[in-house]
Design an enzyme around this catalytic site. Structure first.
Site, PDB file in Angstrom:
ATOM      1  N   GLY A   1       0.804  -1.212   0.000  1.00 18.22           N
ATOM      2  CA  GLY A   1       0.000   0.000   0.000  1.00 18.22           C
ATOM      3  C   GLY A   1       0.837   1.262   0.000  1.00 18.22           C
ATOM      4  O   GLY A   1       2.058   1.217   0.049  1.00 18.22           O
TER       5      GLY A   1
ATOM      6  N   ASP B   1       6.664  -9.078   9.778  1.00 16.29           N
ATOM      7  CA  ASP B   1       7.622  -8.369   8.921  1.00 16.29           C
ATOM      8  C   ASP B   1       8.380  -7.293   9.703  1.00 16.29           C
ATOM      9  O   ASP B   1       8.270  -6.104   9.416  1.00 16.29           O
ATOM     10  CB  ASP B   1       6.867  -7.752   7.744  1.00 16.29           C
ATOM     11  CG  ASP B   1       7.800  -7.397   6.596  1.00 16.29           C
ATOM     12  OD1 ASP B   1       8.993  -7.709   6.677  1.00 16.29           O
ATOM     13  OD2 ASP B   1       7.317  -6.808   5.615  1.00 16.29           O
TER      14      ASP B   1
END
Lengths: 323, 245
Positions: free
Chosen positions: A41, A147
């Site tokens: 995004g 992550d």
């Protein structure tokens, strides 16, 4: 059933001044500038009724919604916030299609990556301790960050506190990690599975520590495990934390808090040793040396004075005798 | 408790087919069999091959899957990402079908208000984690792929780390094309352990033409034998019934 092949270039470009209108909650936002782009995004700074906010847009609704699901859970939490505060989730209907977005608190600061570049290594300890505290709470909530990497961590401008930013990789305990970055991923280094368990995040914390000391990402070689052990044992910044880092490498920390305690203990220990050394140094050796030096210097001065006097007497004697 | 099975063909190639049927048509055929076709194009330093890229895109479109063109060194992460995305996509497709059945024709997940969509997404996430997965890996070993094969092996081992970290069952098989006097040759039959690939890979011979279409047609058959043998997938019945808890 429509299934289009998804391409991974999902950067959404918006001009400053663009008005975003939410289809469901009827709120308006005005784009100010681009803040950052990730794999899933794009984030923009925008004006709203509440002031400055950050808006994340994505063409792939699934990852956005999963992230929103996580952020919603944080809202009810007590204490320091784990992630940015979530204000709104909505769809923006454009003539090119619907774009999903969510609106969150804007966190002012620099990424850990920038911070590592500009500040001393001692700050890294502090940030790691803060991070481990947050991870411990996240794990207790039933999630693994996934992550974890310097770009996803922000150091706030106001109070130098680390904040996690991108929750796209955050995965329920026991599931398989949704998103990861090779350098910080234990699967890449052949050190375990991609199952979401606390030790997965703790491996990434260890890699962040190595990255902060080495200041670069390197590729794995034929024997990735030995390569990492070698780095830990030979880098002078890592060497003092060898035991802790090797334990995290082997996945032997099962709770973030255990790793945090190990760091705290080690730092106290090194502080004690260091202060003992400096104390000894100031108390004995350096002053003694200075004293000895002074002594020799005064000795030399004495000798040369005597020499000058003798030479002067000799000169006077010869002059008087000859005349 | 039956959560159904997702069937995928993972095609790893570096360019254009030059023999037999149109690979896109064969991918569409696979889709009719309930098999999704994902394609990964492996390029060295972005050799620009427009025709090859277009073909890769077309195969995935027709096969209801995901395609991605990558440089050799990024292969590992891409392989797992494509497999995962395609899986989510398939599940969302099934969930959307269910929603349409319940809510009426035009409704899909995207038509729900964000709050409800979040709940549906949790279900999709959960299914992606627990569903059984059958992946038939189809590797192009024509002459130009020769130098890329070690990286392909690496990427497949990496895929095994990701997939075995899931809660659901996995089955893999490996075919290469072109085969000897056939479109494909079977290197490894269905097994839950993908790491066996490691040993067979060193023996792979490369060379010859690129019959991508016939290769896809060939491996469609491998799925029916797998379901008969393992009784994991009850054909499409699992999908039609939807998720059951």
């Amino acid at each position: 059933m429509t299934m289009k092949p998804m391409m991974m270039d999902q950067d959404i470009k918006l001009h400053p001044g663009t008005r975003i209108y939410g289809k469901w909650h009827k709120k308006t936002y005005q784009i100010m500038r681009h803040l950052g782009s990730g794999a899933q995004g794009t984030v923009y700074l925008a004006h709203s009724n509440q002031g400055e906010v950050a808006i994340k847009f994505s063409k792939d609704p699934s990852s956005l919604i999963s992230e929103v699901n996580i952020l919603k859970r944080f809202v009810a939490l007590q204490g320091d916030p784990l992630g940015p505060y979530l204000y709104d989730v909505d769809d923006w209907v454009t003539n090119k299609g619907t774009i999903n977005f969510y609106v969150m608190e804007r966190i002012k600061g620099v990424t850990l990556d920038d911070s590592i570049r500009h500040k001393g290594f001692e700050w890294v300890y502090v940030f790691i301790l803060q991070l481990l505290k947050d991870l411990s709470r996240l794990h207790e909530l039933g999630f693994v960050f996934g992550d974890l990497k310097p770009e996803n961590l922000m150091i706030t401008e106001s109070n130098y506190r680390i904040r996690c930013l991108d929750f796209g990789g955050t995965t329920q305990l026991g599931h398989s990690i949704k998103e990861y970055t090779e350098f910080f991923d234990r699967g890449y280094w052949g050190m375990g599975t991609r199952k979401a368990e606390p030790s997965y995040d703790l491996f990434a914390v260890m890699m962040i520590f190595i990255y902060a000391a080495e200041r670069r990402r390197f590729n794995k070689t034929e024997h990735p495990r030995d390569q990492l052990i070698q780095k830990i044992k030979t880098n002078p910044k890592l060497k003092p934390f060898e035991k802790i880092l090797l334990k995290a490498l082997a996945g032997q920390f099962h709770h973030a808090n255990d790793m945090r305690q190990a760091f705290l203990y080690k730092m106290n220990e090194t502080n004690r040793i260091e202060s003992r050394i400096t104390r000894r140094r100031t108390a004995t050796s350096p002053s003694k040396k200075r004293y000895q030096k002074k002594k020799t210097v005064s000795g030399w001065i004495g000798a040369s004075v005597w020499a000058v006097v003798i030479i002067a007497l000799y000169v006077m004697y010869t002059v008087l005798y000859v005349m | 408790m039956n959560k159904g099975t997702i069937k995928q063909i993972l095609l790893i190639t570096d360019g254009c087919s030059n023999q037999g049927e149109d690979p896109a048509a064969m991918a569409a055929l696979a889709k009719e069999h309930g098999i999704v076709v994902n394609v990964i194009g492996v390029m060295e330093n972005y050799e620009t091959d427009d025709r090859g890229m277009k073909e890769i895109d077309n195969i995935a479109s027709a096969g209801g899957g995901v395609s991605q063109v990558v440089q050799t060194k990024q292969l590992s992460q891409t392989v797992q990402m494509v497999t995962r995305q395609a899986m989510t996509q398939t599940i969302k497709g099934v969930v959307n079908q269910e929603l349409q059945d319940i809510l009426g024709d035009s409704q899909s997940m995207e038509d729900l208000p964000p709050e409800k969509r979040g709940r549906v997404m949790e279900v999709v996430d959960d299914l992606g984690e627990t569903v059984n997965l059958e992946v038939c890996i189809l590797v192009d070993t024509s002459a130009s792929m020769k130098t890329k094969l070690p990286t392909v092996r690496e990427a497949l081992l990496d895929l095994s780390i990701s997939l075995t970290s899931r809660m659901g069952e996995n089955q893999f098989c490996l075919y290469t094309f072109p085969g000897k006097r056939k479109a494909t040759s079977k290197i490894m039959s269905w097994t839950p352990k993908i790491d066996h690939i490691s040993q067979v890979f060193s023996k792979l011979a490369s060379g010859g033409v690129t019959p991508t279409g016939p290769a896809i047609r060939d491996v469609i058959k491998s799925f029916s034998t797998s379901s008969r043998r393992h009784l994991i997938s009850h054909d499409d019945e699992a999908y039609d019934d939807g998720p059951r808890y």
